[in-house]
Design an enzyme around this catalytic site. Structure first.
Site, PDB file in Angstrom:
ATOM      1  N   HIS A  37      -3.853  10.783   2.132  1.00  0.00           N
ATOM      2  CA  HIS A  37      -4.867  11.518   1.374  1.00  0.00           C
ATOM      3  C   HIS A  37      -5.588  12.403   2.381  1.00  0.00           C
ATOM      4  CE1 HIS A  37      -4.664   7.620  -0.828  1.00  0.00           C
ATOM      5  NE2 HIS A  37      -4.990   8.289  -1.914  1.00  0.00           N
ATOM      6  N   ASP A  52      -8.133  10.539   4.319  1.00  0.00           N
ATOM      7  CA  ASP A  52      -7.694   9.473   5.248  1.00  0.00           C
ATOM      8  C   ASP A  52      -7.577  10.039   6.649  1.00  0.00           C
ATOM      9  OD1 ASP A  52      -7.044   8.099   2.920  1.00  0.00           O
ATOM     10  OD2 ASP A  52      -4.908   8.568   3.080  1.00  0.00           O
ATOM     11  N   ASP A  63      -5.312  -4.773  -7.992  1.00  0.00           N
ATOM     12  CA  ASP A  63      -4.284  -4.091  -7.207  1.00  0.00           C
ATOM     13  C   ASP A  63      -4.343  -4.607  -5.769  1.00  0.00           C
ATOM     14  OD1 ASP A  63      -2.295  -2.230  -6.914  1.00  0.00           O
ATOM     15  OD2 ASP A  63      -3.616  -0.491  -6.804  1.00  0.00           O
ATOM     16  N   ASP A  82      -2.016  -4.764  -3.557  1.00  0.00           N
ATOM     17  CA  ASP A  82      -1.268  -3.930  -2.608  1.00  0.00           C
ATOM     18  C   ASP A  82      -0.651  -4.729  -1.462  1.00  0.00           C
ATOM     19  OD1 ASP A  82      -1.732  -1.531  -3.961  1.00  0.00           O
ATOM     20  OD2 ASP A  82      -3.622  -1.172  -2.923  1.00  0.00           O
TER      21      ASP A  82
HETATM   22  C1  XLS Z   1      -4.166   3.358  -5.895  1.00  0.00           C
HETATM   23  C2  XLS Z   1      -3.013   4.220  -5.661  1.00  0.00           C
HETATM   24  C3  XLS Z   1      -3.191   5.215  -4.526  1.00  0.00           C
HETATM   25  C4  XLS Z   1      -2.187   6.316  -4.646  1.00  0.00           C
HETATM   26  C5  XLS Z   1      -2.502   7.514  -3.871  1.00  0.00           C
HETATM   27  O1  XLS Z   1      -4.085   2.340  -6.553  1.00  0.00           O
HETATM   28  O2  XLS Z   1      -1.892   3.427  -5.491  1.00  0.00           O
HETATM   29  O3  XLS Z   1      -3.115   4.574  -3.308  1.00  0.00           O
HETATM   30  O4  XLS Z   1      -0.903   5.884  -4.293  1.00  0.00           O
HETATM   31  O5  XLS Z   1      -3.705   8.078  -4.234  1.00  0.00           O
HETATM   32 NI    NI Z   2      -2.199   1.147  -6.122  1.00  0.00          NI
END
Ligand code: XLS
Ligand code: NI
Ligand code: NI
Length: 436
Positions: A100, A103, A306, A308
């Site tokens: 991003h 970032d 989320d 991740d």
């Molecule tokens: C958030 C998203 C983000 C996108 C990019 O949940 O996964 O990380 O991949 O903005």
């Molecule tokens: Ni995500």
């Protein structure tokens, strides 16, 4: 000068290796199903998680501080971080990264200032790309962190915020173009709502369509020919996000005449938050020629947000690779690790373990999926299952050459349909297990 002198380039040592800093399955050059693993998998590191993640969660602040980070929001610090990032990409042997705008570079006091800071860091990214050969899979804009986006960006009730978001995306696309990015991603961020009571939904959806149309126009104007991708996600941060899931996004893009120029970036954890399996989401997208790229991560079945995490489940990676092999691969998209180490895993070495494990899991998934494809039994059962459409009345249906009247006389004459053959689900589940 190396920032991480203790870790050397990660090499492929094969399945018997016990070295945690070696690949057991990912051998970039190994040819599987006609292409090298590197070409199939197109791995990418997510800059935000791996270089900006500090381990904070809704219950507590960050736990992770990196030795190269001076803790300031200076451009100098951002440049150093960029150089560290490329050292990590090279040591992992990943061909791509994603970021991003916010970032990679700090935000300034106003848009002009933010753009200037971004340009300064982009110069370093460009230099590092040229030096290392690592490429940009996609860029994107952060339209969700700054408080100005509290009510959304393109769907904000405030036209000035819409304009700001447009300007920010314009710049992010230009920077992506300058860095030779192969895709540009739109994740909705806060494009959704918390309460229908204060929301003019028709207007918000219209604005979202105009925003995307103008973004696409701008890409054409500057000659950026990378794929544009919308990333579906059903909730979090907003209670309801407009880009809910693959089905919703496809319908939205069709309604705005953008399906084709715009495809989808599908993320595993978002699929599960929407109540789907990842295989459902990518199969649906691919079947509509709309699969652009994959955010390869995973959620936790016990947690409803989320999380991740890095994907390590071989069934999951096999299913992803089965779909990708069937539809001819993910290029020009890739498999981006939109995943972060746990907040308890605060050592630099954890970053390596996480990526190595996920790359190996997907490499195994690829090998398994290729073996299933070579076996051909699954494909044959599916083909046979639909064979009534290969000739006769079925063919006419497929070719759109029949009518209700003709179908009625056909069936009146036959009386009843032929019995459908068994679905053989259990056989196929067993078959997949034989290859895992
Ligand atoms: C958030 C998203 C983000 C996108 C990019 O949940 O996964 O990380 O991949 O903005
Ligand atoms: Ni995500
Ligand atoms: Ni994502």
């Amino acid at each position: 000068m190396a920032f991480i002198p203790d870790v050397q380039k990660i090499e492929f040592e094969g399945p018997k290796s016990k070295n945690p800093l070696a690949f057991k399955h990912y051998d970039a050059a190994e040819v599987v199903d006609g292409k090298s693993m590197a070409e199939h998998l197109r791995f990418s590191v997510a800059y935000w998680h791996t270089f900006r993640g500090d381990g904070s969660d809704p219950f507590g602040p960050g736990t992770i501080s990196r030795p190269w980070d001076d803790g300031t929001e200076s451009v100098e610090n951002a440049k150093t971080r960029a150089r560290v990032a490329f050292e990590v990409f090279e040591k992992l042997g990943v061909p791509f990264y994603c970021f991003h705008d916010r970032d990679v570079a700090p935000e300034g006091d106003n848009l002009r200032e933010s753009n200037r800071k971004l340009d300064e860091v982009v110069a370093v990214l460009k230099e590092e790309q040229e030096r290392s050969g690592v490429r940009l899979l996609w860029g994107t804009a952060n339209l969700f962190s700054n408080p100005r986006f509290a009510h959304g960006a393109a769907t904000s009730p405030n036209a000035d915020v819409f304009a700001y978001a447009a300007a920010q995306v314009k710049k992010a696309i230009e920077v992506t173009h300058e860095l030779g990015g192969e895709n540009y991603v739109f994740w909705g961020g806060r494009e959704g709502y918390q309460s229908v009571y204060n929301t003019d939904m028709r207007r918000e959806l219209d604005h979202m369509g105009s925003f995307l149309r103008m973004a696409h126009e701008h890409c054409r104007n500057i000659g950026f020919s990378g794929q544009l991708l919308v990333e579906p996600k059903p909730r979090e941060p907003m209670k309801h996000q407009y880009d809910y899931d693959v089905g919703n996004v496809i319908a939205f893009l069709r309604a705005h005449d953008l399906l084709g120029p715009v495809k989808l970036n599908v993320e595993t954890n978002h699929a599960t938050l929407a109540g789907h399996d990842m295989i459902h989401e990518i199969e649906l997208a691919a079947s509509q020629d709309a699969l652009g790229s994959v955010d390869a991560n995973v959620g936790d079945p016990m947690l409803g947000w989320d999380t991740d995490q890095f994907p390590t489940n071989i069934y999951l990676t096999t299913q992803i690779m089965m779909v990708l092999l069937r539809y001819g691969g993910i290029s020009p998209g890739g498999l981006n690790f939109d995943a972060k180490v746990r907040r308890e895993s605060y050592d630099v070495i954890d970053i390596f373990h996480a990526h190595i494990g996920a790359m190996d899991a997907l490499a195994r998934g690829l090998k398994i999926a290729a073996a299933i494809k070579t076996d051909g039994a699954l494909e044959k059962i599916v083909r046979d299952r639909y064979s009534s459409y290969d000739s006769g009345i079925g063919k006419k249906i497929d070719e759109r050459k029949t009518t209700f009247a003709e179908l009625e006389s056909y069936m009146i004459e036959r009386g009843n349909p032929a019995r459908s053959p068994s679905g053989r689900q259990e056989l196929l589940e067993n078959l997949i297990n034989e290859y895992i």
